[in-house]
Design an enzyme around this catalytic site. Sequence first.
Site, PDB file in Angstrom:
ATOM      1  N   ASP A 143     -13.950   0.200   0.004  1.00  0.00           N
ATOM      2  CA  ASP A 143     -13.918  -1.177  -0.503  1.00  0.00           C
ATOM      3  C   ASP A 143     -14.796  -2.113   0.318  1.00  0.00           C
ATOM      4  OD1 ASP A 143     -12.155  -1.155   1.695  1.00  0.00           O
ATOM      5  OD2 ASP A 143     -10.976  -2.812   0.872  1.00  0.00           O
TER       6      ASP A 143
ATOM      7  N   ARG B  65       0.852  -1.181   0.000  1.00  0.00           N
ATOM      8  CA  ARG B  65       0.000   0.000   0.000  1.00  0.00           C
ATOM      9  C   ARG B  65       0.887   1.229   0.000  1.00  0.00           C
ATOM     10  NH1 ARG B  65      -5.159   0.313   3.916  1.00  0.00           N
ATOM     11  NH2 ARG B  65      -5.492  -1.683   2.866  1.00  0.00           N
TER      12      ARG B  65
ATOM     13  N   SER C 198      -8.255   0.681   0.349  1.00  0.00           N
ATOM     14  CA  SER C 198      -9.252   0.769   1.410  1.00  0.00           C
ATOM     15  C   SER C 198      -9.571   2.221   1.760  1.00  0.00           C
ATOM     16  CB  SER C 198      -8.789  -0.019   2.631  1.00  0.00           C
ATOM     17  OG  SER C 198      -9.846  -0.169   3.559  1.00  0.00           O
TER      18      SER C 198
ATOM     19  N   SER D 116     -10.732  -0.720  14.781  1.00  0.00           N
ATOM     20  CA  SER D 116     -10.702   0.118  13.589  1.00  0.00           C
ATOM     21  C   SER D 116     -11.858  -0.177  12.647  1.00  0.00           C
ATOM     22  CB  SER D 116      -9.368  -0.041  12.863  1.00  0.00           C
ATOM     23  OG  SER D 116      -9.132  -1.402  12.566  1.00  0.00           O
TER      24      SER D 116
ATOM     25  N   ASP E 105     -16.549   1.830   4.264  1.00  0.00           N
ATOM     26  CA  ASP E 105     -15.401   2.460   3.629  1.00  0.00           C
ATOM     27  C   ASP E 105     -15.436   2.114   2.136  1.00  0.00           C
ATOM     28  OD1 ASP E 105     -14.899  -0.223   4.129  1.00  0.00           O
ATOM     29  OD2 ASP E 105     -12.748   0.055   4.354  1.00  0.00           O
TER      30      ASP E 105
ATOM     31  N   GLU F  94     -12.105  -5.758  15.366  1.00  0.00           N
ATOM     32  CA  GLU F  94     -10.998  -4.879  15.728  1.00  0.00           C
ATOM     33  C   GLU F  94     -11.518  -3.455  15.854  1.00  0.00           C
ATOM     34  OE1 GLU F  94      -6.366  -4.875  14.972  1.00  0.00           O
ATOM     35  OE2 GLU F  94      -7.484  -4.818  13.106  1.00  0.00           O
TER      36      GLU F  94
END
Length: 633
Positions: free
Chosen positions: A339, A79, A178, A440, A337, A438
């Site tokens: 994706d 990324r 993402s 996030s 988000d 998680e």
Amino acid sequence: MPATMSASSSKRNVNPVDLIKSLALSGEGDLDAEIKNWILWDRNDATLQQVVDAVNDKDWEVLRIRLGTRIPFGPAGLRGGMRAGFDSINDLVIIQTIQGLAHYLIETYPSVQRRESQGVVIGYDGRYNSKRFAQLAASVLLNSNFRVYFFNRMIPTPFISFSVINLNCLAGIVITASQNPKQDNGCKIYWANGAQVTTPIDKNIHDAILKNLEPKPSSWDLSILDESPLLNDPYRLVYPKYYEALKKLLPPVFLETNECSQLRFVYTPLHGVCFPFMREAFYQARLKPLIAVAEQKDPDPEFPTVAIPKLKEGKEALAMAIKKAEHEHCTIVLANDPDANHLAVAELDPKGRWKIFNGNEIGALLGWWAVESYRTRTPKPDLSNCVTISSTISSQILSAIARAEGFIHVETLPGFKWMANKALELQGLGKTVLLAFEESFGYMFGMNHADTDGIIAATQLATMACYLRSTRNMTLIEKLREVYDRYGYHASISSYFICPDADLLMQIFERLRRFDDDQPGTYPRCILDGEFEVRHVRDLTTGVDTSYADRKARLPVNPNIQNITFTFTNGFTISLRCSATESKMKYYAEISGLPEDKEWDEMNDKLYRMTAAAIEEFYQPSFHGLEQGRTDT
């Protein structure tokens, strides 16, 4: 060098050898060798010109960075920014990466018949160059005699993990960055079990990439996508299977409740790919049709209405959705988000204020709901054989629910690559995995496939909301309070500091490991002059965990990632983290209460006070002049 790219053909417009001869190089042997490699190998006119321009401008420092370092391939794949250079995302780096993957797959699966029958599935999101990168990946694999299942349209990332399992593939590739800024892109790799690759597979792929850096001429030739008998579009096969599996997680009684409920939801995919897929999910779940934010419902690589398409941006990311909800008199907002592998949620409280749930709070709600759903859809439920999973930096709420309800809770390192592989391991032992999450905003509800899935999570969250409203006239906010009342109050806070000096960053963490008179293996034992004492320390950089008699960590150790967790005697924990590729010194703090602890405001005050003290004493941001980033609560 400007960070722009464009597609190009497989033919060279200029002879690379003649071009090299025409340039005045730096005179530095290593750098000039990399400049020559780039010019010889790159067939993208835009990125080739960026390097040539930098040579002509004698911009040697930039070229040392761009060509002298390689973008790291790890468990999350690649990324980074899209521009020329081995340190970035571009045509050449994508080809090199997939050539390495192909080489390693051939080593792992030497049977030609298996490669031609099982192959690799490839998908892409709506970012700039995503389709181009996916096509190059397909070209490399087809030229290596792999069957390629290539989605000929933008698809959500969860479809790749699901496809690997349902098509019995050897691997999966998705081109996505993402929630990153618009100038970024990436390449994520899934293994044959449907989970993201972990160690040692990521290291083996990395080594294979380094052995296959020179692109084969055929890798650039996309004409094979028009003629190869090994190329298939799996969309019509995978699409119905995905929704059939999604529906199996919804027992008939919940579908009936959804159908009767009048609850409506405003939805935004933040200019990503997911709107038509979420629309179908809501149809299958018999929920009321989504009310989409018109300006954000279609894919747009510019992400024009948000500064960054990141769910952790909270109010900024959900601003237009909340405005739409107010206009439509809706009380719940759902957001994916770009994706679609993460989920954010907001709800209007009785006083007219919007509550934007953090990732831990959504995890608490889905944790309760996973148990409720399992009991409802299972003829003979056995919670003692069930498992939930979270990461070490996420809330301990699932652990508290597990203790009360009699199931197992497991912690892993941060990242769904670890949680998904642990879930598969436990499933292989006969366990029923209810949920992994998680902080996030990543949630894996059930085991339809081994990765986070924002579509399933959103469908389950909406079903939960309908169920609560229909059966108990209860909101999500009220249910969260009930979860805390029954299992113990949990509150969290996270943020980070910017530390661009790598040596200083290392010095800060090493000080914590030599805290008593510079003695190795000694850590802080308290904060605020002894007011709050540390019970134990877990250091997953060095392998220390003082909660065990032998002081050895049970979780995997990674010396390249700074990762220390302090657990205090009063239920407060704080984890300090920083990877080798980041300048962010992150922290994740939580205070956990028992069911009998009802002074929640007091606990909140203590959370903020202890976090501020721990950060000031451990990171010393004032002393070092560190800049603080966004705080999430």
